[in-house]
Design an enzyme around this catalytic site. Structure first.
Site: not given
Lengths: 1096, 369
Positions: A407-409, A508, A573, A604, A806, A810
């Protein structure tokens, strides 16, 4: 009270009403005025049952399940054969180990089930407060019925799925965390059903809602509130009104809710899916070897049975005068006799497939996994936790990983967002010294109008302050703050401004904090009005009209607010790709440049747009949204359509850039993994540019990597791109390839319009991916991640896959991969709970795979091969002996030796070896990632090493038997002329066997700790001691004193000593020779290769 | 399972209550920094290299070859004489006995074989009988005995083990000793005579003590009734094995060698490992240092032929052998040691050669061992 019993009885039939589309619930079980007769519907009770057994069915059910395992069943059959048929060895020899295994497993499973019972009881007996006939009644949780009004206080978990009726908070909301359900630890706001804020004791209402379904985020229902002399009011119910069992009430003193789903029908129970058993590649190898040995066993038995009858057919052999059969034997049918002979041979040779191997493998896995939890390198001081092992079945699989899906984030990156810069109307603002400044970077041609710019700036910042779902943490709950993830305590220069925010996404919070640094502070949401403190320290108030929630499909969110002056504004947004098509095109270019630059820097980015709504426009939108929210059917689609309709024709104000920092040593870890021959795939929901930059930062993509992009954008260029890509020659030099694909394209590949192409596309896709060093899949839905893992997993050669992640998103890929690793990150515990191993940080993956995985693999592979080998050379002499004893199933060894060989004499050294061996030290393993490739593809358990071990076993077995056979051509082996008998023969063979097999292991041991010394020499000493002891006493419980003084007499014979010594030496000679003759390969392999105890 | 998802609630409040494997205790604590837990136990890491193995090869070679030669010479020095008296040939003196065998014959059949020893047997001579194609290691045979009966257990004497079937009872009386092994006890009598050059026959004294294992004779085998010298009384109410001529208490007149503790019987009861075997029958003690135990010359072997082997194509032999420290004559060990020693030595040379020729390249960059 009288109908209670009836209802209780009826509750038993839970699925009675399953077919009906919706269920009707009478709040507080009160009949409602207009409806037909009050029918107490039948729903299941609130009992949760996760346990498998009860006291009564434990024994039969557990035994049945255990004997379903093929190995256990085999041993049971052997045992039964021994009991029924007259066999050479007593049933005890195989019954005892089997009994031991079964008992230990039963105890373990019983204990686990007891824990489940305890957990069930804890939940089921938890005291809850139920409003009943106007009084609060304490009840056990399991007694809650659908329709009960339940009271829940702060920090309690909801005992069942509730519709929120009343909250202690003034604004009719309550906060909930669903960390245990979906892993999102942020606080979520749930709303009471409007107009129920009155006396709950006598609320006449019914709820109509859909039948239970597992989707956590979907709920459709309607509430009818009956008021005297009025049309019943209808209120729509959505997921925001539903409090899920398992979630926890936060920041709210007390709520009341009516139970809609109970017990096994709650969304949580429906979502529970048992983790499917993962089996490691080693286990598959074991099964393959078992088959080979089973064939050997059966062929041995067949050969012996056949030869026996050939031999017996000769006159005088079958029944010489000195060895008459009993009457029973004579009467037995010849074919039955043949069959029982066959079974007897099976029993005699069955030790070749030892029960003890299963025990030892299980023990090795169980005990070995402790080294992972014990490893202090995995300890993270930040969260005060080390690694966690959820299953010990897959230890060795860690050494076989070929594909890593990450996973990335939160995994590659820290998920710790920081506001870096923003771009307003084409001007870049970078935060420095809490003062905004223009850096002059602009693409607009016209002169900069300071005044106009300031207006834009403020609009942008207001948008940031308003367009979010962030809550301000109240001062009262300060204590709690530390315990809840996702809260960012913010320290400002002014201490009184200390403020914590709670939000569902860290982005946010970063944005709100960013706005704060530029002077606009969000003060909070109070009764539908948002308060902002602007640069002049004035409080601005906005009435919040609608929140158009974020969802991953739209990839944007909006709010509609009304200013004090009555203007209605929509702020939106979202991701650039979802905003750009919805704003005026001429505004896009100015911002796009910034966005793309930011994205390549690894930030991001979000774009912010706004729109002023005229009164009519708002009226249309308002009614549309309200209607959509009330819809019972297809509410999602209707809402979506409405959102899309509202969010058009906006004007772009600017863009933000938020940095997500890389995890510690992320790049080093990725490099090591690639160096170890693993292919790393990044699967992320993030957008391509950001993900790409992360990949560059992690050195997954290098400067020289040629990137192949397969995204919606590139697809438009040419449809044949895919096949074109696959046709190019991959062999061109040492070019590294990186491959990028996005979710939309992937779903095209996976589910092409024409079904016929599916397999072709997939194989093309796989072919490309397998030729790339790194693959990046961006904009993936959780299910797509699992899809990719599954595809790779099932591809040719079925490579071993590992998923690491995490977050809750995932989980699907963690469950899908061969090995699932959870990171104890910020996104809750969901991933950790579903993983096989959990580590605190990404950097720990390196040691987990390269050091632990490698060692575990080598250990267990050696363990398995050794076990087969030692039992082969154990049983081979017994087989050969049949040729010399008239195929009469006479065992060569005494029953005690037969039983103890695997249990006592040779089990401990290999267990110690398989726990402690470090043929290469951990440091070297970590430094040379390439060493991991040496064991790739199950190298130690392929057929070649298996053949080597088998040949070695056969060689040694032949040697043992015939060595002693030639010695016994004259059985007068003592210096007093006395002779040795058959038990001495067996004991000499057995002594040679035990010593050879143990010394063979000693030769293989490269890491001699005191434990190895202790168990190796201890086992040999124990063997000698035991043999003396066993032969030293006339055992009253034995029918035959076969070994009485046999061992002692053997030792008094010089010839026996000499033959034992030479046979041991001769057996080990080829092994030693191989070690010496082995040629070193590669640069540092000399140092390394000589360590390897196994041949390839 | 589902229960563990409940424990998640606790995790939220940072309680540790999971039943996870070893997780519960570790969760809150830092792992101990002990050598064992960190897999850093001090360890000896031997490396087998040509450097260490080569000397071992030479040493093994140098040790084994002399041992082998010693063993070979020793074995060769053992004098052994073997004579087959089965009587399958017409020419054999025992032909008649072997042909006319019947279980019921009361008069023993006797035959005499003449042989001559070319060399004198100097030290103690051991007399063996050898049987061929006799499956004493057949499973049905091996288990057909009752060790507790042989140990003097009264109950087993009256009620022998089921394993003894079909040699358990005879005419409703328990057989003592029961079982196939005892029943088929070797009962040929072998007598040895030395024939002087002048023709006089002198019987050679054959000692029948010391042929069985000491522990067997004194512990494992015991007569019922303990030290009671009246064996006939002890074995009352028992039957003799069907194929025996005499009951067990008449095996010998010497009470120390009678009943179950008869050494011939004990020797027979130790089942042989292979179908061709020899068992110690008698010992001929050396009289003095001056004369050899068995001088060169002619001998006659008088056989009381009781034991039938023709039915299963067996052979009977009488073996005279001297004994060395390594036991009877067997060149196998000597040859094996010489072979292995030579192989080791040869391998050592080859390896040394390889090591020198090809190993140097690697060694140049190598750390010296």
């Amino acid at each position: 009270p009288c109908c209670y019993l009836v209802k209780k009885l009826m509750n038993k039939s839970c699925d009675y009403e399953k077919r009906v589309d919706s269920r009707t619930i009478y709040v507080g079980h009160r009949p409602c005025p207009d409806t037909e007769a009050f029918i107490p519907s039948k729903f299941c009770d609130n009992r949760i049952v996760s346990s498998k057994y009860t006291v009564w069915n434990f024994l039969p059910k557990n035994l049945f399940e255990q004997f379903r395992r093929i190995a256990n069943f085999y041993f049971l059959i052997i045992f039964l054969v021994q009991v029924i048929v007259d066999t050479p060895t007593s049933p005890v020899t195989s019954g005892l180990p089997l009994f031991f295994v079964i008992t230990v497993t039963a105890i373990k499973q019983g204990y686990e089930d007891w824990l489940r019972h305890k957990a069930d009881n804890e939940v089921n007996k938890y005291p809850v407060t139920v409003l009943e006939d106007g009084r609060s009644v304490k009840k056990e949780s399991e007694k809650i019925k659908v329709g009960d009004v339940v009271e829940v206080v702060e920090d309690e978990t909801f005992p069942c799925d509730l519709i929120l009726l009343q909250s202690s908070r003034e604004d009719g909301t309550c906060f909930v965390t669903t960390a245990s359900l979906d892993g999102e630890s942020n606080h979520k706001t749930h709303y009471t059903v409007p107009d129920t804020e009155k006396d709950l004791q006598a609320l006449p209402a019914t709820i109509e809602c859909e039948q239970p379904q597992p989707d956590l985020y979907k709920f459709v229902g309607r509430m009818h509130i009956y008021k005297p002399e009025q049309e019943p009011a209808v209120r729509s119910l959505g997921p925001e009104n539903l409090l899920l069992k398992g979630a926890t009430l936060k920041n709210t003193k007390k709520i009341y809710g009516v139970a809609v789903y109970t017990g096994m029908e709650t969304k949580m129970a429906l979502n529970y899916q048992g983790k499917s058993q993962k089996r490691s590649a080693v286990e598959k190898s074991i099964n393959a070897f078992l088959l080979v040995y089973l064939c050997i066993l059966i062929s041995k038995a067949v050969v012996c049975t056949t030869l026996k009858y050939v031999w017996q057919s000769k006159e005088g052999q079958d029944e010489p005068w000195y060895n008459q059969k009993t009457q029973k034997e004579k009467d037995t049918n010849m074919y039955l006799k043949m069959f029982t002979d066959f079974l007897s041979f099976m029993v005699l040779f069955n030790f070749i497939i030892p029960v003890s191997m299963y025990v030892t493998v299980e023990m090795q896995k169980f005990l070995g996994s402790f080294f992972i939890t014990w490893d202090k390198d995995f300890f993270d001081p930040e969260i005060q936790e080390g690694a966690l092992v959820n299953t010990s079945d897959l230890n060795e699989e860690l050494g076989q990983v070929e594909y890593v899906f990450t996973d990335k984030t939160g995994t590659l990156t820290q998920n710790n967002m920081e506001f870096i810069e923003c771009c307003i109307d084409g001007f870049q603002y970078k935060h420095r010294d809490t003062r905004s400044e223009l850096d002059g970077f602009t693409v607009t041609d016209g002169p900069v109008n300071k005044l106009q710019q300031k207006e834009k700036e403020e609009l942008f910042l207001r948008a940031l302050c308003l367009c979010h779902t962030v809550q301000v943490k109240e001062a009262g709950s300060e204590v709690l703050a530390d315990q809840v993830d996702g809260i960012d305590g913010l320290l400002l220069p002014q201490p009184e401004e200390e403020r914590g925010f709670i939000a569902s996404s860290p982005d946010e919070i970063a944005l709100v904090r960013g706005a704060m640094e530029y002077g606009f502070t969000f003060l909070g949401l109070e009764s539908k009005s948002m308060k902002i403190k602007n640069r002049e320290n004035n409080i601005e108030e906005y009435k919040l009209l609608h929140v158009l929630n974020f969802d991953p499909v739209r990839r944007r969110m909006s709010v509609i607010v009304q200013t004090k002056s009555g203007e209605t504004l929509l702020f939106c947004k979202g991701a650039d790709s979802s905003i750009f098509p919805r704003v005026r095109p001429e505004e896009v270019d100015r911002i796009r440049m910034h966005v793309e630059r930011n994205a390549t820097e690894g930030y991001r980015t979000l774009c912010v747009a706004y729109k002023q709504l005229s009164a009519e426009e708002y009226a249309v939108a308002d009614t549309g949204l309200r209607e959509a929210r009330l819809a019972l059917q297809d509410r999602e689609q209707k809402l979506m359509a409405m959102y899309n309709q509202v969010e058009t024709g906006m004007s772009l104000i600017g863009a933000t850039a938020v940095e997500d920092r890389l995890q510690e040593e992320a790049a080093e870890t990725m490099e090591a993994l690639q160096g170890a021959g693993m292919k790393v795939w990044v699967l992320t929901g993030d957008k391509m540019e950001t993900a790409k930059s992360t990949c560059y930062a992690c050195r997954l993509f290098q400067r020289g990597t040629e990137l192949l992009e397969l995204t919606v954008r590139t697809l438009e260029d040419g449809r044949l791109k895919l096949s074109f890509l696959s046709c190019r020659s991959w062999s061109t030099a040492n070019q590294d390839y990186g491959f990028i694909i996005d979710g939309a394209t992937l779903s095209l590949v996976m589910n092409p319009p024409r079904e016929a192409d599916a397999s072709q596309y997939r194989s093309l896709f796989l072919q490309i991916c397998q030729n790339c060093t790194a693959v990046l899949c961006c904009r993936m839905a959780p299910l797509q991640k699992a899809q990719i893992v599954k595809m790779v997993k099932n591809s040719k050669g079925s490579p071993i896959t590992l998923s690491i992640g995490d977050g809750a998103n995932d989980v699907s890929m963690i469950l899908e991969a061969h090995v699932g690793i959870g990171i104890k990150g910020k996104e809750g515990r969901q991933a950790v709970r579903n993983s096989d191993y959990a580590i605190p940080k990404l950097k720990h993956l390196k040691k987990l795979l390269l050091a632990h995985g490698h060692l575990y693999y080598v250990r267990i592979a050696h363990l398995v091969q050794y076990f087969f080998y030692k039992n082969l050379c154990f049983i081979l002499p017994q087989f050969l002996y049949q040729f010399f004893c008239g195929y009469s199933q006479q065992p060569l060894y005494d029953a005690a030796y037969l039983t103890m060989y695997n249990i006592c004499f040779t089990s401990m050294p290999i267990l110690a070896y398989s726990l402690l061996e470090q043929h290469i030290s951990m440091e070297i393993l970590l430094d040379n990632a390439a060493l991991y490739r040496e064991i790739a593809n199950n190298a130690m358990l392929r057929w070649r090493p298996f053949l080597y071990w088998t040949v070695l076993g056969i060689f040694q077995g032949l040697l043992f038997f015939f060595g002693v056979r030639f010695l016994f051509s004259n059985p007068a082996l003592q210096d007093n002329g006395q002779v040795f008998g058959n038990w001495s023969y067996g004991t000499i063979v057995f002594t040679v066997l035990v010593f050879t097999v143990t010394l063979k292991l000693a030769l293989d041991t490269r890491h001699w700790t005191w434990i190895n010394h202790f168990v190796i020499w201890g086992s040999l000493a124990f063997y000698v001691f035991f043999s003396f002891f066993w032969g030293g006493i006339i055992w009253p419980f034995l029918k035959q004193q076969r070994l009485y003084f046999v061992f002692a007499n053997m030792l008094s014979s010089v010839s026996a000593w000499l033959v034992i010594i030479i046979l041991i030496l001769l057996s080990l000679l080829p092994e030693i020779l191989l070690v010496v003759l082995r040629k070193p390969r590669g640069p540092h392999s000399r140092q390394v290769y000589l360590f390897l105890p196994f041949p390839f | 399972m589902m229960a563990s998802s409940y424990s998640a609630k606790e995790e939220d409040g940072h309680h540790s209550g999971s039943a996870g494997l070893g997780g519960a205790a570790i969760r809150t604590r830092k792992p101990d920094n002990t050598a064992f837990k960190q897999q850093r136990l001090p360890a000896w890491q031997p490396i087998l290299t040509a450097g260490t193995v080569l000397p071992a090869f030479f040493i093994i070679g140098l040790i084994f070859i002399p041992i082998g030669i010693g063993l070979y010479v020793t074995s060769n020095n053992i004098k052994e004489f073997e004579i087959d008296y089965t009587g399958t040939d017409m020419s054999s003196p025992c032909f008649n006995c072997s042909q006319s065998f019947s279980w019921n014959s009361t008069t023993p059949c006797k035959c005499v074989l003449f042989f001559s020893l070319d060399q004198p047997f100097e030290s103690n001579v051991f007399m063996y009988y050898g049987l061929s194609n006799f499956y004493q290691n057949h499973r049905r045979y091996v288990k057909s005995r009752d060790d507790s009966q042989l140990n003097g257990d009264q109950r087993s004497l009256k009620e022998p083990s089921k394993e003894c079937e079909p040699y358990r009872t005879n005419e409703n009386k328990p057989i003592a000793p029961c079982g196939a092994i005892a029943n088929s006890m070797f009962n040929d009598t072998l007598d040895l005579f030395y024939i002087d050059p002048n023709g006089t026959k002198t019987q050679i004294l054959l000692i029948k003590k010391g042929i069985a294992w000491w522990t067997d004779k004194h512990v494992k085998f015991r007569n019922p009734g303990g030290s009671n010298p009246n064996l006939t009384a002890a074995f009352i109410e028992t039957a003799k094995p069907v194929n025996w001529h005499k009951p067990v208490y008449e095996l010998d007149i010497d009470s120390e060698n009678n009943g179950f503790i008869n050494e011939d019987f004990i020797v027979w009861m130790r089942t042989a490992a292979l179908p061709t075997f020899r068992k110690l029958y008698r010992i001929i003690q050396k009289k003095n240092n001056m004369t050899p135990t068995l001088p060169r010359g002619s001998y006659s072997l008088e056989v009381t032929y009781n034991y039938p082997v023709r039915s299963f194509e067996g052979r009977k032999r009488m073996i005279l052998s001297t004994i060395s420290w390594m036991g009877g004559k067997n060149p196998f060990l000597g040859i094996a040691y010489i072979t292995v020693g030579s192989i080791c030595f040869f391998l050592g040379v080859v390896l040394l050669f390889i090591h020198h020729k090809y190993g140097n390249r690697n060694n140049s960059s190598d750390v010296p061992n």
